[in-house]
Enzyme design. Sequence first.
Site, PDB file in Angstrom:
ATOM      1  N   LYS A  99       0.770  -1.490   0.077  1.00 52.49           N
ATOM      2  CA  LYS A  99       0.152  -0.289  -0.189  1.00 52.49           C
ATOM      3  C   LYS A  99       0.737   0.739  -0.077  1.00 52.49           C
ATOM      4  CE  LYS A  99      -4.224   2.269   2.656  1.00 52.49           C
ATOM      5  NZ  LYS A  99      -4.764   1.439   3.888  1.00 52.49           N
ATOM      6  N   SER A 175      -9.389   2.128   2.810  1.00 53.39           N
ATOM      7  CA  SER A 175      -8.129   2.904   2.440  1.00 53.39           C
ATOM      8  C   SER A 175      -8.074   1.684   1.368  1.00 53.39           C
ATOM      9  CB  SER A 175      -7.908   3.321   3.046  1.00 53.39           C
ATOM     10  OG  SER A 175      -7.309   3.210   4.095  1.00 53.39           O
ATOM     11  N   SER A 199      -9.855   0.684   7.386  1.00 50.43           N
ATOM     12  CA  SER A 199      -9.139   0.207   6.033  1.00 50.43           C
ATOM     13  C   SER A 199      -8.842  -1.070   5.409  1.00 50.43           C
ATOM     14  CB  SER A 199      -8.248   1.073   5.772  1.00 50.43           C
ATOM     15  OG  SER A 199      -9.053   2.636   6.032  1.00 50.43           O
TER      16      SER A 199
END
Lengths: 534, 484
Positions: A99, A175, A199
Site C-alpha cells: 500500500k 482505504s 481500512s
Amino acid sequence: MQLCDLTAHEIVERLRRGETSAEAVLDSVLARIAQVEGRAPRTAPYPPSAEEQAEDRRHVHAYISLQAERARERARSIDQARARDEALGPLAGVPLAVKDIFCVEGTPSTAASRMLEHFVAPYSATSVTRLEAAGAVVLGKVNLDEFTYGSSNESSAFQPPVGNPWDPSRVPGGSSGGSAAAVAAGEAVLSIGTDTAGSIRQPAAFCGVVGLKPTYGRVSRYGLIAFASSIDCVGPLTRDVTDSALMLGAMAGADPQDGTAASVPVPDYQAELEAGVRGMRIGLSPDYFRIQYPDAKTGELREQEIDPQVKAAVLDAAQRLAGAGAEIVENVPMPNTRYGIPAYFVVARVEAASNLHRYDGVKYGHRTARPMADLRAMYRASRGEAFGVQPKLRILMGMYVSAAQYEKHYYQRALRVRTLIRGDFEAAFDPAGLHRLDALLAATTPTTAFELGALYGDSVLMQYADLLTVPADHAGVPALSIPAGLDRGGMPIGIQFMARDFDEARLFRLGRAYEMSTAAEAWRSARPKVLGGG
Amino acid sequence: MAEWEAVIGLETHIQLSTESKIFCRCRADSWGQPPNTNICPVCCGLPGVLPVLNRGVVEKAVRLAAAVHATIAETSYFARKNYFYPDLPKGYQISQYDEPLARGGYFDLPLPGGATRRLTIQKLHLEEDAGKTKLAGGQRYVDMNRCGVPLVEMVTGPDLRSADEAAQYLIRLRQLLRWLETSEANMERAQLRCDANVSIRPAGAIHLNPKTEIKNVNSIEAVRDAIAKEIQRQVREVESGGQVEAWTLEWDEDAGMLRKMRAKETEGDYRYFREPDLLPIRLDEAWRTRLLATMPELPLERRARFVREYQLPEYDAEILTEERSLSEYFEAAARAYSGEAKRVSNWMMNDVLRLVREHPQQAGQPQTAALAGLTPAHLAEILTLVDSATVTLATGKALLEKVIATGTPPRAIVEREGLAQISGAGALEDICRQAIAENPEQATQYRAGKTTLLQWFVGQVMKKSRGKANPQETAHILEKLLVG
C-alpha cells in the site's frame, strides 16, 4: 489457474520442491497485471471522456507504481539462493503489493497525494523490511484513498480509481482498496495494508479476500505515513487464512524504532492453525446486526438493519462453527458500538490534522511554483494546491475540534467514548463475566461493495460504511475479516471475528475452521469478473 | 523606585548533556558543526518516522527534579504542541504539557548578606528543541542540527525581586546543573536559555500586575541588563499614568535594548494533545530508587558541611564548592593530610586554583582535569614535606607544577632532583660566603648601615640554592657573616 492465483504457502511449497521459480511466479503476476490493470493512474484531472471512463471501468488500476526491475532482481537472488541449497524464507519468492502509505527505500512513496507525488523514501518501513527478509518480493505500490482518508479509494489523487475485480464499476473499498483488489485479481499474492477504521477489513470484505487488523502495537508502524497514530494498525491482505498467519508471523514483534510496538512475544501462528474451535465461546451481538447513525438534517439517531444477505452469512457461519464444536452465545450487548463513528470522527481528525502539519512545502513534498514573498502565503498555497478534498476536510475538522475552546466538548469526550467501547469488549471477553467470549462474530460491512460515485461526496455516510469495523480499532483488539460467500449480484460478503488483545492465533483458528467447513461451497470456486468470472 | 517592587519569574530551557538526541540517535550537541550535518529522518520529521525516547534524558531530568525537591510524577506524558514554523520539521513540537515529569519544588537562593530566598519551582518538563532559522539576503535558511536536542523546561514562581537576584539565580542554577552533570549550561552555546516574566507592584503589595515576557537573552549579564531596563520602563510607564501591557519583548544584544515582538509571532492556540507515538514515562520504584541512590551531595549542603566539618570560613567553603570536582578534590586532599584542613584550603585557593585557571579547559570537563598528575594525595604529600621542613615553601610550590606535568609522587621528585632543604652550618654557610664574595659592593653598603640589603642577600642565596635554602637559617648566617 495460473501461478499468480496460488496462495503464498502453495508458492513457497512449490519453490521448495523445485517445481517453479521465483522468477516464473513474478512473470505470471506481471502478465496478470498487463491483462487486467488498464492504464496507470495519474494525477491528471479526472474524469476523462465518457468513452475512456467506460474503458476504465473494465479494469482494476491497483498500482500507483510498479517496481518490476527491483522485483526481478529480488526474484533472481531468491532463485540463486535456492540453487545453492540455501534455506528459503517463509515467504520466499512471493509477490507482495505494498500500500503506497508505506515508505520503501528508493521508491516513490506518495500516500496517493499530490503532496508526496515525487517523494522518494530514503528508508523502508520496518514491516516491509521484515517481509522482504522473509523472502517476499515487492512488486510495487498500490493505490489507496489519499493519506488513507476514505472507504472507497475514490479520493486518491491518482485516477482512474481502483475498480473492484468482481465488478470494476463498483468500489474496492478503502482505504486499502488497491491492496484488496490486487490480491483478488492475482496482481499480487499478498499485500500489506493499514486499518484505522476498517481500512484493511472493509476492502477485504468487498473484494473477497482475507484481511487482518492485528492488535494495536502488534506490528511496528515505523515507516508508515501516519493517519491517526493512536489507532493505525499494519496488517496483511491475503487469499486465505494460512497466508495471513504466515505474513503476520513475519511482520510482528517489537521494534527499536517504534516505542509503541509491543514486546509481547510472537507465537508460531501456524502451529495451531488447524486445532479447531471445539469449546470456544463465540458471541453474536444485536449491535452488529444494525447500523445506527444520526440523520444528516435533524441529528436524530436513525437505525437500519444490515443487508439481510450479509446477516444470513454471519448466522450461517455461526451455525457451521457450532457444528465444529464451538458454543454460540447470542445477544451479547455491545451498546457503545453506535458511538464508534462519531468518536472516530473526532479522534482521527485531530491526529490527522497534526500529522499533516509536516507537509508544509519547506523540506520535501509539493511546494507552490508561484513566487511567494510571505512564509504563511507559501504554506497556504503549497498545501492548498497539493492536498485533495479529504485531507482538507480532515484538517478543518481536526483543527476545529482540537481548538482550545472546543477541545473539552469534542476531543476529551471522544477519548472517553473510546474507553467505553473498549469496556464493551472487556466485558464480553471477561473470563469471569456473563458472556466469557473467546471471540465475537459479526458482519464486516453492512452491505457489499457499492457503485463508484454512489457515496463519494457524502463523507458522513461514507464513514458509516466503517461502523462495524471501527469498534475494534478504538478498542485496539485484533479482528480478522474473511470471505463468506457472494450476494445475489455476485459480490463478495465478508464476516469478521474479534478477539482479545494479542489473540490473533485464535482468530486464525476460527478463520481456518470456517474455511474448511466451506471448502466444498460453489462460491469458493467463483472467479472475479475481470478474470472472466461472474 | 523605592515605592515599587519588581516581581520576576524565570523560565529556563536547559540542554541536557546526553550523548544522543531525545528521540533519535544523532549526537545531542552539534556546536560548531556546519548546518544540517547532524540530522536523520527522525529529527527531520520525514513521513512515517517515529520518535523513540532516550532513557538517558529521563534520568538526567529526574535527578535535576530531585535536586530542586520537586515531586516526580510516577507517570508523565508527552504532548504535541502544534504550530507551523520552518525550523519545526514535524509542524509540532513534542513536549510535556498537562502531566509533566515533575512539579512543585523549590530552590534556595543565597543572597548577599547571608539571607536565603526560597524560589518555588512550578514544574519541570521534557521537550525537544526546534532548529534554527536565519534570514540573509532576503532568503530564509534553516539549520536542523538542533532539532531533537533534549531540553528540560524549568519554571520558577514569580519569586525574584530584582535583576541581580535573577542573575544570581542563573549563576546558582548553572552551578547545580554542572554539579549534577545535567547540562554543560553554557549560555553562549544556548545550553541554558532564559525567558523572564517581569512586572512591578507597589512595595509590600501581594497582588500580581500584568507582566511582560522577555525572550532571547543569552548571557547572565544580558538577563540582568534586560530585566533592569524593563523594570525601569514599567516604572516610567506607570508613573506617567500609563499601563503595562502584556507584551512579549525581545532582547537585542547588540543595541542593548528591548524590542516588542510582533503579536503574530507570539499568540496562538497550540492545540495540545497527548503524543500518540510515545508511551507514557513510567518511573517505577526500582528505576527511581536506582537514580536517586547515586545523587551527590548538593553544593549548598556541601558548603555548609565544609564549614562544619573542616572549620573552614564561609568564604573558603563557597569557593571550594563552586564546582563539584574541586570540592571533591579538596575533601580528598584534606582527608589525606594530617594537618589542618584550612591549610589545604589556603593552598587550593592561592596556588591550585591559579594553576587550574592557567590551564585552558575543554567545555564540559571538570575543573580538576587541569590538575592532571596532581592527585589530592600528592597535594597532601607536598604540604607534609613543607610542614616537616623537608623542602622549603618555595620548593613546595614549585613541586605543584612538576607533579601536574609528570604525575610522579612529590617525595620521589624531591629525592631524584635533590630538592631537600639545605640547612646546617656546612653547606648553607658555603653558599652564603659565596654570595657575599660575589657581591662586595652590596656587602660594603650593608656594613655601612644599609641593613635592608639582608633580604636581597637572602634572595641571592635562594637563587644559588635553587630555592632549597632554609630562609630563616640563611638570614641568620648572612647576618653573622656580613657583620663579621
